[in-house]
Design an enzyme around this catalytic site. Structure first.
Site, PDB file in Angstrom:
ATOM      1  N   ASP A  18      98.135  34.008  71.336  1.00  0.00           N
ATOM      2  CA  ASP A  18      97.186  33.656  72.392  1.00  0.00           C
ATOM      3  C   ASP A  18      97.824  34.061  73.709  1.00  0.00           C
ATOM      4  O   ASP A  18      99.039  34.296  73.786  1.00  0.00           O
ATOM      5  CB  ASP A  18      96.906  32.149  72.354  1.00  0.00           C
ATOM      6  CG  ASP A  18      95.848  31.700  73.366  1.00  0.00           C
ATOM      7  OD1 ASP A  18      95.083  32.556  73.841  1.00  0.00           O
ATOM      8  OD2 ASP A  18      95.798  30.497  73.675  1.00  0.00           O
ATOM      9  N   SER A  19      97.026  34.101  74.750  1.00  0.00           N
ATOM     10  CA  SER A  19      97.578  34.370  76.070  1.00  0.00           C
ATOM     11  C   SER A  19      98.369  33.174  76.588  1.00  0.00           C
ATOM     12  O   SER A  19      99.092  33.302  77.574  1.00  0.00           O
ATOM     13  CB  SER A  19      96.457  34.724  77.049  1.00  0.00           C
ATOM     14  OG  SER A  19      95.540  33.657  77.147  1.00  0.00           O
ATOM     15  N   CYS A  81      92.680  33.507  70.494  1.00  0.00           N
ATOM     16  CA  CYS A  81      92.309  33.648  71.901  1.00  0.00           C
ATOM     17  C   CYS A  81      90.903  34.225  71.935  1.00  0.00           C
ATOM     18  O   CYS A  81      90.655  35.299  71.370  1.00  0.00           O
ATOM     19  CB  CYS A  81      93.289  34.583  72.603  1.00  0.00           C
ATOM     20  SG  CYS A  81      92.847  35.019  74.301  1.00  0.00           S
ATOM     21  N   GLU A 192      95.133  21.498  80.939  1.00  0.00           N
ATOM     22  CA  GLU A 192      96.545  21.829  81.119  1.00  0.00           C
ATOM     23  C   GLU A 192      97.236  20.877  82.088  1.00  0.00           C
ATOM     24  O   GLU A 192      98.467  20.756  82.070  1.00  0.00           O
ATOM     25  CB  GLU A 192      96.682  23.281  81.577  1.00  0.00           C
ATOM     26  CG  GLU A 192      96.259  24.272  80.497  1.00  0.00           C
ATOM     27  CD  GLU A 192      96.688  25.696  80.768  1.00  0.00           C
ATOM     28  OE1 GLU A 192      97.217  25.963  81.863  1.00  0.00           O
ATOM     29  OE2 GLU A 192      96.491  26.546  79.871  1.00  0.00           O
ATOM     30  N   CYS A 226      86.353  27.760  73.276  1.00  0.00           N
ATOM     31  CA  CYS A 226      87.656  27.921  73.931  1.00  0.00           C
ATOM     32  C   CYS A 226      88.643  27.062  73.166  1.00  0.00           C
ATOM     33  O   CYS A 226      88.334  25.906  72.814  1.00  0.00           O
ATOM     34  CB  CYS A 226      87.584  27.494  75.395  1.00  0.00           C
ATOM     35  SG  CYS A 226      89.195  27.460  76.223  1.00  0.00           S
ATOM     36  N   HIS A 228      91.162  25.527  74.119  1.00  0.00           N
ATOM     37  CA  HIS A 228      91.594  24.316  74.816  1.00  0.00           C
ATOM     38  C   HIS A 228      90.662  23.140  74.505  1.00  0.00           C
ATOM     39  O   HIS A 228      91.076  21.985  74.579  1.00  0.00           O
ATOM     40  CB  HIS A 228      91.578  24.537  76.342  1.00  0.00           C
ATOM     41  CG  HIS A 228      92.746  25.287  76.875  1.00  0.00           C
ATOM     42  ND1 HIS A 228      93.009  26.596  76.550  1.00  0.00           N
ATOM     43  CD2 HIS A 228      93.725  24.915  77.749  1.00  0.00           C
ATOM     44  CE1 HIS A 228      94.091  27.001  77.195  1.00  0.00           C
ATOM     45  NE2 HIS A 228      94.545  26.005  77.928  1.00  0.00           N
TER      46      HIS A 228
END
Length: 308
Positions: A18-19, A81, A192, A226, A228
């Protein structure tokens, strides 16, 4: 740099990249569903966010990450990702000779499976209340004139880069589903920051969902587009409940792990999973944030330079 042991038929080596950190939610599901595998995870944190880069740059970054994992012994690759899947899946598959999985198609397939339940629940012949509240299911043949139900409508929450690619819309419409994509750019930084259940995050999410449901009031499936967003799933489900709009929630991280698991042969191995982690920037930050995404501490992360 230590090399990963050669894979055996009973113990595959799965590369995941993933990035950044979100792909660790995919790894978390892989560890649960394919516990006998070896894993190599790469977070290309020095070059994030991919979403602000051109198609060509994302493809170049993604292919270099994929080559690194293959060189380390990965015999399967998971692009954990959404942006890299949307913009570079074909490039990566052309560059490697091993099976490559993205996160978009498994999520769309999971939405299709859920749509059968959604269509039944929303069809004209759904459960009716009769006889003082007792439930009785109307026969599908009750009315010969009722129009066929519309295809199920899936609402996709994703980053701006992913929605701008329209990759989920293409994948869902190819399966016969209607799709509405909603960009939610504030959610990733809030996650995050660690504000998983914060009142600010709850209000931002509520606003995004209200806006999306104005565009797609009949949506019955919510696809988390996503990696996240699985950390926000309890908050998402609670918000939908408060809005009186229950939906089937599809976690594309879990759907991807199930797709990988389905294509791997059963294993008799009793060895615990083995994981090696690489990041292209700040080891301390990767360990701190990554532990929240993975669900347990990351004790060792290797710093890697992939260039520009």
């Amino acid at each position: 740099m230590s090399s990963t042991p050669s894979p055996t038929p009973e113990r595959p080596t799965i590369g995941v990249f993933d990035s950044g950190f979100g792909g660790l939610t995919v790894l978390r599901e892989l560890l649960r569903l394919v516990p006998h595998a070896r894993y190599i995870y790469l977070g290309d944190t020095a070059r994030l966010p991919y979403g602000s880069k051109s198609h060509e740059t994302v493809a170049r970054y993604a292919v270099s990450s994929a080559h690194f994992l293959a060189d380390q012994g990965a015999d399967h690759l998971v692009i954990a990702c959404n942006t890299a899947t949307a913009l570079a899946l074909d490039d990566i598959r052309a560059a490697l000779l091993i099976p490559v999985f993205g996160v978009i198609e498994p999520g769309a397939q999971a939405a299709l499976s859920a749509s059968h339940k959604s269509l039944f629940r929303s069809a004209p012949e759904r459960t009716k209340q009769v006889d003082g509240g007792a439930e009785k299911h109307a026969s599908p043949t009750t009315s010969h004139h009722a129009p066929p139900p519309k295809p199920a409508h899936a609402l996709v929450l994703a980053t701006s880069a992913t929605t701008q690619s329209h990759a989920y819309t293409r994948a869902l419409t190819a399966l016969g589903l209607r799709a509405t994509e909603k960009a939610c750019p504030l959610l990733v930084p809030l996650v995050e920051e660690g504000w998983i259940s914060h009142a600010v995050t709850a209000e931002v999410l509520r606003i995004y969902l209200l806006e999306a449901l104005c565009e797609a009031p009949d949506a019955s499936i919510l696809l988390l587009g996503c990696t996240h967003y699985p950390l926000l799933r309890p908050l998402i489900e609670n918000t939908l409940h408060e809005l009186h709009h229950p939906m089937y929630v599809i976690d594309s991280a879990e759907a991807t792990a199930r797709a990988v698991s389905a294509l791997l042969p059963p294993s008799a191995s009793t060895e615990p999973p083995a994981s090696t982690f690489y990041a292209t920037d700040s080891i301390e930050k990767f360990q701190r944030l990554g532990s929240a995404f993975l669900g347990h501490p990351l004790n060792e992360v290797h710093l890697l330079d992939l260039g520009g």
